[in-house]
Write a protein that holds these residues in place. Structure first.
Motif, PDB file in Angstrom:
ATOM      1  N   LEU A  86       0.812  -1.209   0.000  1.00  0.00           N
ATOM      2  CA  LEU A  86       0.000   0.000   0.000  1.00  0.00           C
ATOM      3  C   LEU A  86       0.850   1.266   0.000  1.00  0.00           C
ATOM      4  CD1 LEU A  86      -2.751   1.389   0.163  1.00  0.00           C
ATOM      5  CD2 LEU A  86      -2.635   1.150   2.664  1.00  0.00           C
ATOM      6  N   ILE A  87       1.924   1.287   0.783  1.00  0.00           N
ATOM      7  CA  ILE A  87       2.737   2.490   0.862  1.00  0.00           C
ATOM      8  C   ILE A  87       3.354   2.827  -0.489  1.00  0.00           C
ATOM      9  CG2 ILE A  87       4.803   1.239   1.600  1.00  0.00           C
ATOM     10  CD1 ILE A  87       3.718   4.819   2.618  1.00  0.00           C
ATOM     11  N   ALA A  88       3.732   1.784  -1.256  1.00  0.00           N
ATOM     12  CA  ALA A  88       4.299   2.010  -2.583  1.00  0.00           C
ATOM     13  C   ALA A  88       3.247   2.588  -3.527  1.00  0.00           C
ATOM     14  CB  ALA A  88       4.856   0.707  -3.143  1.00  0.00           C
ATOM     15  N   LYS A  89       2.019   2.119  -3.413  1.00  0.00           N
ATOM     16  CA  LYS A  89       0.936   2.637  -4.244  1.00  0.00           C
ATOM     17  C   LYS A  89       0.671   4.113  -3.938  1.00  0.00           C
ATOM     18  CE  LYS A  89      -1.382  -1.871  -4.352  1.00  0.00           C
ATOM     19  NZ  LYS A  89      -2.608  -2.618  -3.973  1.00  0.00           N
ATOM     20  N   LEU A  90       0.667   4.442  -2.657  1.00  0.00           N
ATOM     21  CA  LEU A  90       0.407   5.825  -2.271  1.00  0.00           C
ATOM     22  C   LEU A  90       1.514   6.750  -2.771  1.00  0.00           C
ATOM     23  CD1 LEU A  90      -0.895   5.268   1.369  1.00  0.00           C
ATOM     24  CD2 LEU A  90      -2.250   5.752  -0.680  1.00  0.00           C
ATOM     25  N   ARG A  91       2.750   6.302  -2.678  1.00  0.00           N
ATOM     26  CA  ARG A  91       3.870   7.117  -3.137  1.00  0.00           C
ATOM     27  C   ARG A  91       3.821   7.294  -4.660  1.00  0.00           C
ATOM     28  NH1 ARG A  91       9.328   4.958  -0.313  1.00  0.00           N
ATOM     29  NH2 ARG A  91      10.183   6.704  -1.546  1.00  0.00           N
ATOM     30  N   TYR A  92       3.457   6.228  -5.373  1.00  0.00           N
ATOM     31  CA  TYR A  92       3.343   6.303  -6.820  1.00  0.00           C
ATOM     32  C   TYR A  92       2.246   7.313  -7.211  1.00  0.00           C
ATOM     33  CZ  TYR A  92       2.617   4.947 -11.684  1.00  0.00           C
ATOM     34  OH  TYR A  92       2.490   4.974 -13.051  1.00  0.00           O
ATOM     35  N   GLY A  93       1.090   7.195  -6.561  1.00  0.00           N
ATOM     36  CA  GLY A  93      -0.018   8.094  -6.869  1.00  0.00           C
ATOM     37  C   GLY A  93       0.297   9.548  -6.581  1.00  0.00           C
ATOM     38  N   LEU A  94       0.988   9.803  -5.479  1.00  0.00           N
ATOM     39  CA  LEU A  94       1.359  11.166  -5.128  1.00  0.00           C
ATOM     40  C   LEU A  94       2.308  11.759  -6.161  1.00  0.00           C
ATOM     41  CD1 LEU A  94       1.212  13.483  -3.082  1.00  0.00           C
ATOM     42  CD2 LEU A  94       3.122  12.412  -1.849  1.00  0.00           C
ATOM     43  N   HIS A  95       3.242  10.940  -6.636  1.00  0.00           N
ATOM     44  CA  HIS A  95       4.193  11.407  -7.639  1.00  0.00           C
ATOM     45  C   HIS A  95       3.472  11.765  -8.942  1.00  0.00           C
ATOM     46  CE1 HIS A  95       7.282  10.526 -10.888  1.00  0.00           C
ATOM     47  NE2 HIS A  95       7.752  11.576 -10.263  1.00  0.00           N
ATOM     48  N   ALA A  96       2.590  10.887  -9.414  1.00  0.00           N
ATOM     49  CA  ALA A  96       1.860  11.148 -10.656  1.00  0.00           C
ATOM     50  C   ALA A  96       0.999  12.394 -10.529  1.00  0.00           C
ATOM     51  CB  ALA A  96       0.998   9.936 -11.019  1.00  0.00           C
ATOM     52  N   PHE A  97       0.341  12.538  -9.397  1.00  0.00           N
ATOM     53  CA  PHE A  97      -0.532  13.697  -9.172  1.00  0.00           C
ATOM     54  C   PHE A  97       0.279  14.989  -9.180  1.00  0.00           C
ATOM     55  CE2 PHE A  97      -2.636  16.731  -6.294  1.00  0.00           C
ATOM     56  CZ  PHE A  97      -3.875  16.838  -6.920  1.00  0.00           C
ATOM     57  N   SER A  98       1.423  14.985  -8.517  1.00  0.00           N
ATOM     58  CA  SER A  98       2.242  16.194  -8.442  1.00  0.00           C
ATOM     59  C   SER A  98       2.752  16.606  -9.823  1.00  0.00           C
ATOM     60  CB  SER A  98       3.418  15.991  -7.478  1.00  0.00           C
ATOM     61  OG  SER A  98       4.360  15.075  -8.004  1.00  0.00           O
ATOM     62  N   SER A 123       7.382  15.662 -18.313  1.00  0.00           N
ATOM     63  CA  SER A 123       6.475  16.196 -19.328  1.00  0.00           C
ATOM     64  C   SER A 123       5.571  15.112 -19.906  1.00  0.00           C
ATOM     65  CB  SER A 123       7.266  16.883 -20.450  1.00  0.00           C
ATOM     66  OG  SER A 123       7.900  15.943 -21.287  1.00  0.00           O
ATOM     67  N   ARG A 124       6.060  13.887 -19.999  1.00  0.00           N
ATOM     68  CA  ARG A 124       5.244  12.784 -20.524  1.00  0.00           C
ATOM     69  C   ARG A 124       4.138  12.419 -19.529  1.00  0.00           C
ATOM     70  NH1 ARG A 124       8.315   7.850 -22.918  1.00  0.00           N
ATOM     71  NH2 ARG A 124       6.384   7.779 -24.107  1.00  0.00           N
ATOM     72  N   ILE A 125       4.494  12.355 -18.251  1.00  0.00           N
ATOM     73  CA  ILE A 125       3.486  12.057 -17.220  1.00  0.00           C
ATOM     74  C   ILE A 125       2.422  13.145 -17.213  1.00  0.00           C
ATOM     75  CG2 ILE A 125       3.105  11.718 -14.748  1.00  0.00           C
ATOM     76  CD1 ILE A 125       6.058  10.831 -14.549  1.00  0.00           C
ATOM     77  N   ARG A 126       2.865  14.371 -17.303  1.00  0.00           N
ATOM     78  CA  ARG A 126       1.970  15.523 -17.232  1.00  0.00           C
ATOM     79  C   ARG A 126       1.005  15.553 -18.419  1.00  0.00           C
ATOM     80  NH1 ARG A 126       2.554  20.774 -19.266  1.00  0.00           N
ATOM     81  NH2 ARG A 126       1.616  22.449 -18.020  1.00  0.00           N
ATOM     82  N   ARG A 127       1.497  15.304 -19.626  1.00  0.00           N
ATOM     83  CA  ARG A 127       0.642  15.381 -20.816  1.00  0.00           C
ATOM     84  C   ARG A 127      -0.500  14.372 -20.757  1.00  0.00           C
ATOM     85  NH1 ARG A 127       1.339  13.164 -26.738  1.00  0.00           N
ATOM     86  NH2 ARG A 127      -0.169  14.469 -27.836  1.00  0.00           N
TER      87      ARG A 127
END
Length: 429
Positions: free
Chosen positions: A111-123, A177-181
């Motif tokens: 779960l902690i890895a999922k939360l960290r991944y999601g936070l990174h993508a969102f940011s 930039s790829r994540i953001r687009r």
């Protein structure tokens, strides 16, 4: 203002955009293309009766320069939008992917890895300033955010099965930039929205070409430029098939690694900059099937038996009579794998698709095509723009650029159009 006769080298989206803008401004561009068709990586081919791109393309809601051209050409009503899905092939099954619920339900991560991944993508989707990531190496930046486990499961294949020995030499700004687009092309955080053009890329390619011709521009296919002729610090013209032709200016949009050979009289320090650039090649396997592999447009893969980071099920975006799957093999052009015959790639991809969807049989495979492109993607390291010569070279009347110059954005039709039109305006200013 004197109307000039300009040679534009390369009829990919950027070269077309340059010639399109020049022709609309009253100049007389001559667009020179070595291939037998326009479009570059957006070019189409006849796939057993279906006109299809040699390399897959899609559009995001942020592709404003592309939409502007569609409006100018009267093609806006040809643009269609669709909710698409993303999946992840991991632990021998297709798992939903691409939204917060799918992330939380994903099997194979704590779960902690999922939360960290999601936070990174969102940011990444919320920021606008890429410069703060420009000096950062991408893999270390991602590992710092998501942790080693999430990197191994979700990111490692994407880096290593595209960039191989260059996987740890990429810019954080380029990845950001790829994540953001993609993250910004959504109805909301739960639903992704991508677009396709009715008739595919050929719809706008041919319309741009027609617009260039009707405004006194010229397009020549099967016309590889042998040399750009320079005398006394100024462009004089070009050589095609051994014959000299004078031009007021030359604007090149072909991949930068070709420049030292066609412009041999450049200052040595500039030629050395072009020669130092690294590029990724692609071998793209396109399969026509009777039925879909899955209901996803994107399907990332993490499987020890699959040496690709994913597949694109194109007809889950753009509906066609048959089901089309792209399986792109990216790798450095100097990698031994790039020399493998087409049959090796074809056999592997067919095996992968049958593994993902065990109901597929040999009778479901209707046709297969393979496209190769030697300089498909520049390797963008930290502070990448500093490694490039200026696109306005110290030769009067000479301009040189390719997709590298709109870093940190990834190569794309809209980005090429915007840069190409601006380049034409600056060159004629």
């Amino acid at each position: 203002m004197k109307k000039k006769r300009i040679a534009v080298i390369g009829a990919g989206p950027m070269g077309l955009a340059v010639a399109y803008q020049l022709a609309r401004d009253g100049h007389k561009p001559v667009l020179l293309e070595a291939d037998d068709r326009i479009g570059g990586m957006a070019a189409t081919f006849d796939f057993s009766g279906e006109l299809l791109e040699r390399y897959y393309h899609f559009h995001c809601t942020s592709d404003l320069a592309f939409f502007k051209v569609l409006d100018e050409l009267g093609l806006a009503d040809k643009m269609h939008w669709k909710e698409t899905k993303m999946g992840y092939w991991f632990q021998n099954k297709v798992q939903p992917w691409g939204n917060p619920i799918a992330l939380l339900k994903f099997q194979g991560l704590p779960l902690i890895a999922k939360l960290r991944y999601g936070l990174h993508a969102f940011s990444c989707t919320k920021g606008n300033d890429w410069h703060k990531f420009d000096k950062i190496e991408a893999t270390s930046w991602i590992k710092k955010w998501v942790g080693a486990k999430a990197y191994e499961v979700l990111w490692k294949n994407l880096f290593e099965y595209k960039f191989y020995q260059y996987a740890k030499a990429l810019s954080g700004a380029w990845i950001w930039s790829r994540i953001r687009r993609i993250g910004r092309s959504r109805y909301n955080i739960f639903k992704e929205k991508l677009g396709y053009l009715e008739g595919g890329s050929t719809t706008f390619l041919q319309s741009m070409a027609d617009d260039i011709r009707v405004r006194s521009g010229e397009i020549r296919l099967d016309s590889p430029v042998g040399k750009v002729v320079i005398e006394s610090g100024a462009v004089k013209g070009i050589e095609i098939h051994g014959r000299f032709e004078p031009f007021d200016s030359v604007i090149s949009t072909i991949p930068l690694p070709y420049i030292p050979s066609i412009i041999p009289d450049l200052p040595p320090e500039i030629s050395s900059q072009y020669k130092a650039l690294k590029n990724i090649a692609v071998v793209c396997v396109i399969v026509k099937l009777k039925k879909p592999v899955s209901d996803n447009f994107w399907l990332n893969t993490n499987d020890p038996e699959m040496d690709i980071p994913g597949i694109v099920e194109y007809t889950n975006l753009r509906p066609l009579d048959s089901h089309i799957v792209y399986a792109p093999y990216y790798m450095p052009g100097e990698h031994p794998k790039y020399q493998d015959p087409d049959e090796v790639f074809a056999t592997k991809v067919c095996t992968f698709l049958k593994k993902i969807n065990p109901t597929l049989t040999n009778k479901d495979f209707l046709d297969l095509h393979i496209s190769r492109y030697r300089y498909a993607q520049p390797v963008c390291g930290p502070e990448f723009l500093n490694s490039l010569p200026p696109y306005s070279l110290p030769i009067r009347g000479l301009w040189v650029a390719d997709t590298s110059y709109y870093y940190p954005e990834d190569r794309g039709i809209s980005e090429s159009i915007q840069f190409g039109r601006n380049l034409a305006l600056k060159a004629m200013a």
